[in-house]
Design an enzyme around this catalytic site. Structure first.
Site, PDB file in Angstrom:
ATOM      1  N   GLU A 198       0.815  -1.221   0.000  1.00 49.52           N
ATOM      2  CA  GLU A 198       0.000   0.000   0.000  1.00 49.52           C
ATOM      3  C   GLU A 198       0.849   1.273   0.000  1.00 49.52           C
ATOM      4  OE1 GLU A 198      -2.800  -0.584   3.207  1.00 49.52           O
ATOM      5  OE2 GLU A 198      -3.704  -2.316   2.209  1.00 49.52           O
ATOM      6  N   GLU A 317      -5.051  -8.497  -1.206  1.00 51.73           N
ATOM      7  CA  GLU A 317      -5.532  -8.405   0.182  1.00 51.73           C
ATOM      8  C   GLU A 317      -6.926  -7.813   0.169  1.00 51.73           C
ATOM      9  OE1 GLU A 317      -2.832  -6.600   3.119  1.00 51.73           O
ATOM     10  OE2 GLU A 317      -4.603  -5.617   4.010  1.00 51.73           O
TER      11      GLU A 317
END
Length: 522
Positions: A198, A317
């Site tokens: 991220e 994810e």
């Protein structure tokens, strides 16, 4: 007396009125051609780095379920993984870009994660010792897991003083090289290495790296993998960027890496919002809300077609609700409306893998964080893995939006398997499947007309009809571990193929039709 008779007659008449409405639905499956393909091991689950003092909304739901403190010798854990034969596991998460590896000469100390207000995600850096890496790989080897290891992408970079979130400079690969070399020397099998977590686009969480710099660093990771794994037949894949989709950033990233570098384009999904949201229980049952994420899946597919046709989309994810999930929803039957619908939806958009956050930990674990007992979504994932093949078929119905239907070629031939999700709490659906062979409409036949084998059905419902129960029923029988803590058998009920498939309110059904003539499945 006459009044009593009238009341009695009314009671009898009312008893004949069904508790639920019932609706006949025709489902058309186009068996001639496929619309997408998934990986053989589409279902994936994550292990995360969070320590026990990871807390959100005045609760600390991780316990001892993080990578560094999980009981790796727990028999339920190993049996739950082994049941998939194999289960794809991603080792990674928010803190991974603060993890150093205690191997080689570069790292002298091996610190533990500690709470720190000015630290990324509120924690100081942590460390993976080789003793712990050995223990993790012993579990993976014992259970046959397919492992993705997500590496620290911030090693070597710096933060400029005028921008606390924007990290600059080249990735320093030496610590990762030492870990890989150790891994190779021990004979541990790694399916894929992934860069960072991220750090991309406008959707970065705590740190950000520019797309072209990130692409340059993923090329360096690829070269490292090729050097240490010279045999192409056993060479791990390289994945990235492991963040939230940003069209401009992802396009630039693929342009920077070029062909033959990124084997899986990973992106993350938390489309249900915050775990503390009081409306979470309604969101997971709202088909209109759930449909909103479809545009992201389509956009990812478009990016790949235009900028990286050599790669495939992975959901790297997905926990549904962020900040460890919702404590009253994410581990319950109701969460299966979101989860299984996401599996179905992403597969239609040609996604290869879907990694659920998490195998264990937080409120959204497939296994209970303290007891390790499987939650309802574990069994939904296992049924998908065993029943749904890699070939995705076009499936349509013109009934209620609260009925979701997906179909794939069956994992074990012959036939097709349908997944039906009924999000309505008041309407049952009697589903008749039509095999669309692109013939004239009058020549189309029921999928069951030409076959004699009974249909195999798996009806999933919550205990006592409570969708916020964490006890799942399969064909009316609770799914509980055996006395030896084995995963229970999950056998179908056999149904006359000439009858429609009854999908009760608030239920999920897998149905395998063995005699379905689908050339795409040949």
């Amino acid at each position: 007396m006459e009044l009593l008779k009238v009341v009695a007659v009314l009671c009898v008449l009312l008893s004949w009125i069904p508790l639920f409405l019932s609706e006949d639905v025709g489902v058309k499956v186009e068996g001639v051609t496929s619309i997408a393909k998934t990986d053989d091991n589409f279902v994936c689950a994550t292990l995360d780095w969070w320590p026990s003092n990871k807390c959100d909304y005045n609760q600390c739901p991780w316990g001892n379920a993080g990578i560094l403190n999980l009981d790796l010798k727990n028999k339920i854990l190993s049996k739950a993984i082994k049941a998939f034969s194999p289960l794809r596991i991603r080792v990674g998460g928010s803190l991974q870009d603060q993890v150093v590896y205690k191997v080689g000469n570069l790292v002298k100390k091996c610190p533990r994660f500690k709470l720190r207000k000015d630290g990324m995600f509120g924690f100081s850096p942590g460390c993976l010792s080789m003793n712990r890496w050995d223990d993790l790989n012993n579990l993976f080897n014992e259970t046959g897991a397919m492992v993705t290891f997500s590496v620290n992408a911030l090693l070597g970079r710096k933060k400029p003083k005028d921008n606390e979130s924007h990290w600059i400079g080249d990735w320093a690969p030496q610590n990762t090289r030492d870990l890989m070399a150790y891994t190779v020397s021990k004979g541990y099998k790694i399916d894929s290495y992934e860069m960072g977590n991220e750090l991309c686009g406008e959707g970065y969480v705590s740190a950000r790296v520019e797309a072209r710099q990130y692409g340059k660093d993923v090329i360096a990771l690829k070269e490292l993998v090729k050097e240490l794994y010279p045999d192409p037949s056993t060479q791990p894949k390289v994945l990235g960027p492991a963040g939230f989709y940003d069209e401009k950033w992802f396009n630039e990233f693929l342009e920077a890496t070029g062909p033959g570098v990124v084997d899986g384009l990973t992106h993350h999904i938390y489309n249900l919002g915050a775990g503390v949201d009081a409306n979470l229980i309604n969101k997971v049952q709202d088909p209109y809300f759930l449909d909103q994420i479809a545009q992201t899946y389509r956009d990812i597919s478009t990016t790949i077609k235009s900028f990286g046709p050599w790669t495939g989309a992975w959901v790297g994810e997905a926990g549904g609700a962020y900040n460890s999930g919702g404590k009253d929803v994410s581990h319950t039957f109701a969460n299966g409306f979101w989860y299984l619908d996401q599996l179905g939806m992403t597969s239609t958009f040609n996604h290869k893998v879907f990694c659920r956050q998490a195998l264990i930990g937080g409120n959204y674990g497939l296994l209970n964080t303290t007891t390790f007992i499987p939650n309802p979504d574990y069994y939904g994932a296992l049924l998908w893995h065993r029943l749904m093949g890699t070939t995705v078929l076009q499936t349509t119905q013109n009934s209620s939006p609260y009925l979701r239907v997906y179909s794939h070629c069956s994992k074990t031939k012959p036939g097709v398997t349908l997944l039906m999700i009924n999000m309505s709490n008041s309407t049952a659906f009697d589903v008749s499947v039509v095999n669309d062979l692109n013939l004239y409409p009058e020549e189309q036949k029921s999928a069951d007309e030409s076959q004699q084998e009974p249909r195999e059905e798996y009806h999933l419902t919550p205990k006592d009809g409570n969708i916020q129960s964490d006890v799942l029923l399969l064909n009316g029988i609770p799914l509980v571990l055996t006395e030896s803590n084995d995963i229970p058998a999950m056998n179908p009920k056999l149904v006359d193929a000439a009858k429609p498939i009854n999908v009760a309110p608030d239920s999920i059904v897998f149905a395998t039709i063995r005699g379905f003539n689908a050339p795409a499945c040949a």
